[in-house]
Design an enzyme around this catalytic site. Sequence first.
Site, PDB file in Angstrom:
ATOM      1  CG  ASN A  89     -29.854  52.498  82.727  1.00 20.06           C
ATOM      2  OD1 ASN A  89     -29.974  53.396  81.895  1.00 20.06           O
ATOM      3  ND2 ASN A  89     -28.853  51.630  82.689  1.00 20.06           N
ATOM      4  CE1 TYR A 159     -34.485  51.174  73.267  1.00 24.35           C
ATOM      5  CE2 TYR A 159     -35.238  53.125  72.101  1.00 24.35           C
ATOM      6  CZ  TYR A 159     -34.494  52.538  73.114  1.00 24.35           C
ATOM      7  OH  TYR A 159     -33.779  53.345  73.976  1.00 24.35           O
TER       8      TYR A 159
END
Length: 253
Positions: A89, A159
Site C-alpha cells: 500500500n 503517478y
Amino acid sequence: MRLSGKSIVVTGSAHGIGRAYSERLAADGANVAMLDIDGARNDEVCRAIRGAGGTAIAIRTDVRDLEQVRRAVDQAAREFGGLTGLVNNAGMLNVVPITRCTFEDIPDAEWDEAFRLNTKATWYGCKAVLPHLKANGGGSIVNIASSTIFRGVPTRAHYVASKSALIGFSRTLAKELGQSWIRVNVVCPGSTLSEEDPDPKTIAMRSEPVKVRALQRVETPKDLVGTIAFLMSDDSEFITGQTLLVDGGSAFN
Ligand SMILES: NC(=O)c1ccc[n+]([C@@H]2O[C@H](COP(=O)([O-])OP(=O)(O)OC[C@H]3O[C@@H](n4cnc5c(N)ncnc54)[C@H](O)[C@@H]3O)[C@@H](O)[C@H]2O)c1
C-alpha cells in the site's frame, strides 16, 4: 474473527488508508506486521491497535530498500510463525507529496521516484514475502493501484503511469505464482479523503469527484477496508489476477 490464523504484512501502515487496513485486519483477527518509513507514527498506531485487543508489530522500514523490506518481512514471519498475506500500500500521495502538473513539466527526479516507490517497492514486497507464502502453502498479495488509471485524469502522469504498471505486473505474478497457490490481485481506490485533519480546501478537492460517481458521496478509508479483508481471507481463495475498483462507480474496468 474472519482472519484468525492469518498473518499479514501491510506497507504504508502509519497514515491514511494503510492505517485503516491495519486496524481492520487486526480487528478481524489477523496478526498484522506494519511497515512504514514514519517509525514514530507507526509505533503509535500499532500501540492503539494492541490497546484495542489486536495483534500487531510495527517495523520502521523504507520499502524502497530491498534489504530493509526483507529484514522486516523475515522478522514478521519469525514473530508470527509464518505469513499468509501482503498488502502493498505504501505510495506517493499525501505524506510523500506528488506534484500536480501536466506531463511535460514533471520533474525528472520525481518521475523516477514515482516508479521507485509505487512500482519497484511493490516488486520488492512481493519478492520478500515469496518464500514465506510458499512455506505456508499459499497466500494472498494485494497491490494497491488507483482508479485514476482507468479514467485518464489530467495531471500527475507519472503517478498514473507508475500505478498502471501494477496491473500488468500483478497479472504476470498471478500466472507465475498460481502453482504455489499464491493469489495476486489489484485494488484501485477512488479519490479518498485519507488526509488527517483535512482543511476545507482538501475536503472540497475530495468532494469534486463525487459528481462523476454512480454512488455520489465522498470516499473514505473505511470504504476500502472490507475489500482488503475479503481478499486476505479464504472467501476469495479462487480469485487471482483481478483488478477491483473501489471507487463508488466512477470508472469501470
Ligand atoms: N487517497 C487517495 O485518494 C488514493 C486514491 C487512489 C490510490 N491511493 C493509493 O493508496 C495508497 C495509500 O494512500 P494514502 O492516501 O493513504 O496515502 P498517504 O500518503 O496518506 O499514506 C502513505 C503511507 O505510506 C508511507 N510511506 C511513504 N513512503 C514510504 C517508504 N519509502 N517506505 C515505507 N512507507 C512509506 C507513509 O509514511 C504513509 O504512512 C497509496 O499507494 C496511494 O497511491 C490513494
